[in-house]
Design a protein around this motif. Structure first.
Motif, short mmCIF file in Angstrom:
data_model
loop_
_atom_site.label_atom_id
_atom_site.label_comp_id
_atom_site.label_asym_id
_atom_site.label_seq_id
_atom_site.Cartn_x
_atom_site.Cartn_y
_atom_site.Cartn_z
N ARG A 171 0.85 -1.20 0.00
CA ARG A 171 0.00 0.00 0.00
C ARG A 171 0.87 1.24 0.00
O ARG A 171 1.98 1.23 0.55
N ASP A 172 0.35 2.30 -0.62
CA ASP A 172 1.08 3.56 -0.57
C ASP A 172 0.72 4.29 0.73
O ASP A 172 0.07 3.73 1.61
N LYS A 173 1.15 5.54 0.85
CA LYS A 173 0.93 6.27 2.11
C LYS A 173 -0.54 6.48 2.42
O LYS A 173 -0.92 6.71 3.58
N ASP A 174 -1.40 6.42 1.39
CA ASP A 174 -2.84 6.57 1.60
C ASP A 174 -3.54 5.23 1.78
O ASP A 174 -4.78 5.17 1.84
N GLY A 175 -2.76 4.15 1.82
CA GLY A 175 -3.34 2.83 2.02
C GLY A 175 -3.93 2.23 0.76
O GLY A 175 -4.72 1.29 0.84
N ILE A 176 -3.56 2.75 -0.41
CA ILE A 176 -4.13 2.28 -1.67
C ILE A 176 -3.30 1.12 -2.21
O ILE A 176 -2.08 1.20 -2.32
N THR A 177 -3.97 0.03 -2.58
CA THR A 177 -3.30 -1.12 -3.21
C THR A 177 -3.39 -0.98 -4.73
O THR A 177 -4.14 -0.17 -5.26
N ALA A 178 -2.62 -1.82 -5.42
CA ALA A 178 -2.65 -1.82 -6.88
C ALA A 178 -4.03 -2.23 -7.40
O ALA A 178 -4.51 -1.70 -8.41
N LEU A 179 -4.68 -3.17 -6.71
CA LEU A 179 -6.02 -3.60 -7.12
C LEU A 179 -7.00 -2.44 -7.01
O LEU A 179 -7.85 -2.25 -7.90
N HIS A 180 -6.89 -1.67 -5.95
CA HIS A 180 -7.77 -0.52 -5.78
C HIS A 180 -7.54 0.49 -6.90
O HIS A 180 -8.51 1.06 -7.44
N LEU A 181 -6.30 0.72 -7.26
CA LEU A 181 -5.98 1.63 -8.37
C LEU A 181 -6.57 1.12 -9.68
O LEU A 181 -7.11 1.89 -10.48
N LEU A 182 -6.45 -0.17 -9.89
CA LEU A 182 -6.97 -0.78 -11.12
C LEU A 182 -8.47 -0.59 -11.25
O LEU A 182 -8.98 -0.22 -12.31
N VAL A 183 -9.19 -0.81 -10.15
CA VAL A 183 -10.65 -0.68 -10.18
C VAL A 183 -11.06 0.79 -10.30
O VAL A 183 -12.16 1.09 -10.77
N HIS A 184 -10.17 1.70 -9.89
CA HIS A 184 -10.45 3.13 -10.05
C HIS A 184 -10.42 3.56 -11.51
O HIS A 184 -10.72 4.71 -11.83
N SER A 185 -10.04 2.65 -12.41
CA SER A 185 -9.98 2.95 -13.84
C SER A 185 -10.98 2.07 -14.58
O SER A 185 -10.60 1.08 -15.21
N PRO A 186 -12.29 2.41 -14.52
CA PRO A 186 -13.31 1.54 -15.15
C PRO A 186 -13.14 1.41 -16.66
O PRO A 186 -13.56 0.42 -17.24
N SER A 187 -12.49 2.41 -17.31
CA SER A 187 -12.30 2.33 -18.75
C SER A 187 -11.28 1.27 -19.14
O SER A 187 -11.10 0.98 -20.32
N SER A 188 -10.60 0.67 -18.15
CA SER A 188 -9.66 -0.41 -18.44
C SER A 188 -10.38 -1.74 -18.63
O SER A 188 -9.75 -2.73 -19.01
N PHE A 189 -11.68 -1.76 -18.37
CA PHE A 189 -12.48 -2.97 -18.54
C PHE A 189 -13.57 -2.70 -19.58
O PHE A 189 -14.02 -1.57 -19.75
N ARG A 190 -13.99 -3.75 -20.25
CA ARG A 190 -14.98 -3.58 -21.33
C ARG A 190 -16.26 -2.95 -20.82
O ARG A 190 -16.89 -2.14 -21.51
N SER A 191 -16.67 -3.28 -19.60
CA SER A 191 -17.93 -2.76 -19.06
C SER A 191 -17.90 -1.25 -18.88
O SER A 191 -18.96 -0.63 -18.77
N GLY A 192 -16.71 -0.66 -18.85
CA GLY A 192 -16.61 0.78 -18.66
C GLY A 192 -16.35 1.54 -19.94
O GLY A 192 -16.03 2.74 -19.91
N THR A 193 -16.49 0.88 -21.10
CA THR A 193 -16.22 1.52 -22.39
C THR A 193 -17.44 1.42 -23.31
O THR A 193 -18.46 0.83 -22.95
N ASP A 194 -17.28 1.94 -24.50
CA ASP A 194 -18.37 1.91 -25.49
C ASP A 194 -18.57 0.51 -26.07
O ASP A 194 -19.46 0.32 -26.90
N TYR A 195 -17.73 -0.44 -25.68
CA TYR A 195 -17.87 -1.81 -26.18
C TYR A 195 -18.82 -2.63 -25.31
O TYR A 195 -18.97 -3.84 -25.53
N SER A 196 -19.46 -2.01 -24.32
CA SER A 196 -20.48 -2.69 -23.53
C SER A 196 -21.86 -2.31 -24.07
O SER A 196 -22.03 -1.23 -24.64
N ASP A 197 -22.82 -3.18 -23.88
CA ASP A 197 -24.15 -2.93 -24.44
C ASP A 197 -24.84 -1.74 -23.80
O ASP A 197 -25.71 -1.12 -24.42
N ILE A 198 -24.46 -1.38 -22.57
CA ILE A 198 -25.09 -0.24 -21.90
C ILE A 198 -24.49 1.07 -22.38
O ILE A 198 -25.19 1.98 -22.82
N ASN A 199 -23.16 1.17 -22.34
CA ASN A 199 -22.49 2.42 -22.75
C ASN A 199 -22.62 2.67 -24.24
O ASN A 199 -22.48 3.81 -24.69
N LEU A 200 -22.87 1.62 -25.00
CA LEU A 200 -23.07 1.77 -26.44
C LEU A 200 -24.20 2.75 -26.75
O LEU A 200 -24.17 3.49 -27.73
#
Length: 617
Positions: free
Chosen positions: A183-212
Motif C-alpha cells: 500500500r502507498d501512504k494513503d493505504g491504496i493497493t494496486a487492485l484498488h488503483l486498477l478498479v479506479h480505472s473503469p475504462s480499463s475494462f470492457r464494461s466501462g467503455t463503449d464496447y459494452s451494451d449499456i455504454n453503447l
C-alpha cells in the motif's frame, strides 16, 4: 547538421548541450575531456543525460569508452535523476546496459522522490528495460523491497497500473507477488488503483451494451463492437522472469495495420490484460489472507499492519464496493467468485453491494446479483445510516446517475424502469413498506425528486410531437397531391391518366398510398403523445412505445415517398436511361436508403434496447 559553437577548440556548456542534442561526437569529446561531469543546462543535466534522453547510442558509447572519473555517471540533475534514469525513460536498452556495465551501482540510485531506474521502467512501460534491471537488482530475499517503492510508498506495481501497462504489471506480479498487498501512504493497493480505472475494462467503455447507447453515433459504435468481438485475444502467460516475453512487442507484431482496426485491437488487449491482472490480484489476496494474516511465498505469516499504512482500509471488500459504484461487473464477478463472504460487507454508510447497485443505477451488476442468487432477504431488508432501503436509493434522483443521457424524456423513462426493476426484487419477499429518517416511503421519494425531470420530459415530448406532426403533414400533403397530379398527366379526351394501362402506374400509387398511410400513423402516435395525461407510469411503456411507432412510421413514410418519386421518374421517361444515368440514379437511391436506415438505427436503437431491458433483463 553540425552545431554552431563559439570556440571549436574550447566549447562551453551551451555548445555541449547543443552537440549532445544533435549527437555531435567531436564537440562532445572536447568538452568531456575538460569537464566530464559538468552540467550542460539549467536543469543540471550532464551531456550523458541529454544523450540518453535523445537515444544517441553511438555518441554515448564512444564517450563511455573513455576514462571517466569515479562515480562520473552518478551525477544527478536538479530532480535527482541520473543519466540511467533518462535512458530508462526512453527505453534506450543498449545505452542502459553500457552504463550499468561501467557503473553497476547506478541501478540502486534514487531521485529526490525515491524513484529508482527500475521504478521508472515500470512507470514508463519499458518492459525489456524492466527485465534487464530486475535481473540486476534481484535479491535472494523475496521480502527485500528496496528500490521497489518510492518515498510515498507507491510501488513499481502501482506505477505500472497507473500507466495502464497491464502486461508489465502481470510480469511484476510474477516476480514480486507480495506487491499485491503493498500500500502507498494513503493505504491504496494496486487492485484498488486498477478498479479506479473503469475504462480499463470492457464494461466501462463503449464496447459494452449499456455504454453503447450513449455514443455519439450508434451505427459506428455497433460496427466497432462487431470488430471488437471478431478480434482474437492474444493470451499472455508468464512463469519466470528470465523467460518473459514483452507483451507490448507481441501486441505490436500482431495488431492490424489499419489504424482504425489497430486502435480497437489495442483496446481489447488492454481490457483482457486488465481483467487478467485483476483476477490475479484478487486470487492472490483471497488465497493469502487467513484470519487477518497474509501468508507469504515462504509460508511465513505476516500481519496486514506490516505491509503498509491503513491496512484495514481498501481491502478486497472495499474494492468490491468501488467496483459496484463504477459498474465494473467483471471485477464484481471475480471478487464474489473468490471471496463469496465479501457479499456481506457494508461501507462506512452501512450500504451493502445491493444498495450501491441501486443507488448508482448499475444495471449489469444488478442482473448479475439476481442471476447468481446473491441478493438475500437480509440484504433487501438492510437499511443505511439514514434508514434508506435500496429501493429508496433507487427512487432518489441524482444528476450523476444519468449524466450520459441528455434527452430528458429518455432519462425519465430509464429512471422509471430502474425503480420498477429494483421494486421487483422487493416483491420477492414479504416486507413492510419502509420509511427513511425523513418519514418518506420510496414511492414518495421518487415523486418528490423527479418533479423537475418530469416537467422537462413533458416539454420535450410535446416539442418532439409538434415537430413530428409538422413534418408528417408536409409529407402527407406531398403524397396526397401526387395522387391527383399523376406523372404524365391525363388524356384530354377521356380524362384518364396517360399511363393508366401500364403496370408502373399502380405501383406508383401503391408507394404513394403507403407513404400517406404511414404519415397518418405518425400523426396518430404524435397526437396521442401530445395529449397524454403524463402520469409517471406512462414513461415506463407507453411513451417509449409511442416514440417507436411515431419514429418508425415517420421513416417509412419518407422511404416510400422516395420510392414513389423514383417510380414517377421511370414512368415519365419510360425507363429509357443511359448507362450513366442508371448508375447515378441507382447510386442516389441506394445512398438515400442507407442514410435512412443508418439514421433510424442511430435514433431508435436506444429505445429498442430499453424494451429488451424491460422484458428480458
Amino acid at each position: 547538421m553540425e552545431a554552431s559553437i563559439s570556440d571549436p577548440n574550447n566549447p562551453n556548456c551551451g555548445d555541449a548541450y547543443g552537440a549532445a542534442f544533435q549527437g555531435e561526437v567531436d564537440i562532445l569529446m572536447k568538452f568531456y575531456k575538460r569537464e566530464p561531469t559538468s552540467s550542460s543546462n539549467i536543469w543540471g543535466d550532464t551531456i550523458f543525460h541529454v544523450l540518453a534522453l535523445k537515444s544517441h547510442t553511438k555518441a554515448i558509447m564512444e564517450l563511455l569508452n573513455l576514462s571517466m572519473p569515479i562515480n562520473g555517471l552518478k551525477e544527478k540533475n536538479s530532480n535527482g535523476n541520473t543519466a540511467l534514469h533518462e535512458a530508462v525513460r526512453v527505453g534506450a536498452l543498449e545505452i542502459a546496459k553500457k552504463m550499468v556495465q561501467k557503473e553497476e551501482s547506478l541501478v540502486h540510485d534514487i531521485n529526490h522522490i525515491g524513484e529508482t531506474p527500475l521504478y521508472w521502467a515500470a512507470a514508463f512501460g519499458q518492459t525489456k528495460m524492466f527485465q534487464f534491471l530486475a535481473r540486476k537488482t534481484r535479491s535472494d530475499n523475496i521480502y527485500d523491497t528496496r528500490g521497489l517503492r518510492r518515498n510515498d510508498g507507491s510501488t513499481i506495481l502501482h506505477a505500472a497500473v497507473i500507466g495502464e501497462f497491464y502486461g508489465l504489471a502481470l510480469e511484476i506480479m510474477g516476480y514480486y507477488p507480495d506487491l499485491a498487498f503493498a500500500r502507498d501512504k494513503d493505504g491504496i493497493t494496486a487492485l484498488h488503483l486498477l478498479v479506479h480505472s473503469p475504462s480499463s475494462f470492457r464494461s466501462g467503455t463503449d464496447y459494452s451494451d449499456i455504454n453503447l447507447l450513449y455514443t455519439s453515433f450508434i451505427p459506428l459504435a455497433l460496427f466497432k463492437l462487431m470488430i471488437y468481438f471478431c478480434i482474437p485475444w492474444n493470451a499472455y502467460k508468464s512463469t519466470q522472469m528470465d523467460d518473459l516475453e514483452d507483451p507490448c512487442e507481441l501486441q505490436k507484431n500482431r495488431e492490424p495495420g489499419f489504424p482504425f482496426f489497430g486502435k480497437i485491437y489495442k483496446e481489447k488487449q488492454k481490457h483482457n490484460l486488465a481483467l487478467d491482472l485483476a483476477k490475479l490480484l484478487i486470487k492472490t489476496e483471497s488465497m493469502s489472507m487467513k484470519g487477518g494474516y497474509y501468508i507469504g511465498n515462504r509460508g511465513e505469516p505476516f500481519h496486514a499492519s506490516n505491509i503498509g499504512p491503513s491496512a484495514t482500509t481498501n481491502t478486497i471488500s472495499d474494492t468490491l464496493m468501488l467496483a459496484t459504484r463504477h459498474g465494473t461487473v467483471e471485477v464484481v464477478e471475480e471478487i464474489l467468485k473468490e471471496c463469496p463472504w465479501a457479499i456481506e460487507f457494508v461501507d462506512e454508510n452501512k450500504k451493502n453491494i445491493f444498495h450501491l447497485a441501486a443507488e448508482f443505477c448499475k444495471i449489469r451488476v444488478l442482473v448479475f446479483l439476481k442471476s447468481k442468487g446473491f441478493i438475500t432477504a437480509k440484504m433487501i431488508a438492510n437499511v443505511d445510516n439514514k434508514e434508506n432501503t435500496a429501493l429508496h436509493l433507487a427512487a432518489k434522483y441524482v444528476d450523476h446517475r444519468q449524466n450520459k443521457i441528455h434527452i430528458s424524456a429518455y432519462k425519465m423513462a430509464v429512471e422509471t424502469i430502474w425503480f420498477k426493476k429494483v421494486k421487483e426484487v422487493y416483491s420477492q419477499v414479504n416486507l413492510p413498506q419502509f420509511t427513511n429518517c425523513d418519514g418518506k416511503t420510496a414511492n414518495e421519494l421518487f415523486d418528490e425528486t423527479h418533479k423537475h425531470l418530469k416537467h422537462e420530459s413533458v416539454k420535450w415530448i410535446k416539442s418532439a410531437a409538434n415537430t413530428n406532426m409538422v413534418i408528417s403533414t408536409l409529407i402527407a400533403t406531398m403524397n396526397f397531391t401526387a395522387a391527383f397530379a399523376v406523372p404524365g398527366g391525363y388524356h384530354q379526351n377521356t380524362g384518364l391518366p396517360i399511363f393508366a394501362n401500364t403496370i408502373a402506374l399502380p405501383i406508383f400509387y401503391a408507394y404513394s398510398a403507403a407513404a400517406l398511410f404511414f404519415c397518418v400513423g405518425t400523426l396518430a402516435a404524435s397526437l396521442s403523445a401530445y395529449f397524454s395525461r403524463f402520469n409517471t407510469n406512462d414513461f415506463y411503456i407507453f411513451f417509449p412505445l409511442k416514440y417507436i411507432l411515431a419514429g418508425t412510421t415517420h421513416f417509412l413514410s419518407a422511404i416510400y415517398s422516395v420510392t414513389a418519386f423514383v417510380q414517377a421518374l421511370i414512368l415519365v421517361t419510360n425507363g429509357e436511361f443511359t448507362t450513366l444515368q442508371w448508375c447515378l440514379a441507382l447510386s442516389a437511391t441506394i445512398f438515400a436508403m442507407i442514410s435512412f436506415i443508418v439514421l433510424y438505427m442511430d435514433i431508435m436503437f436506444p429505445v429498442f434496447r430499453y424494451f429488451v431491458f424491460v422484458f428480458f433483463d
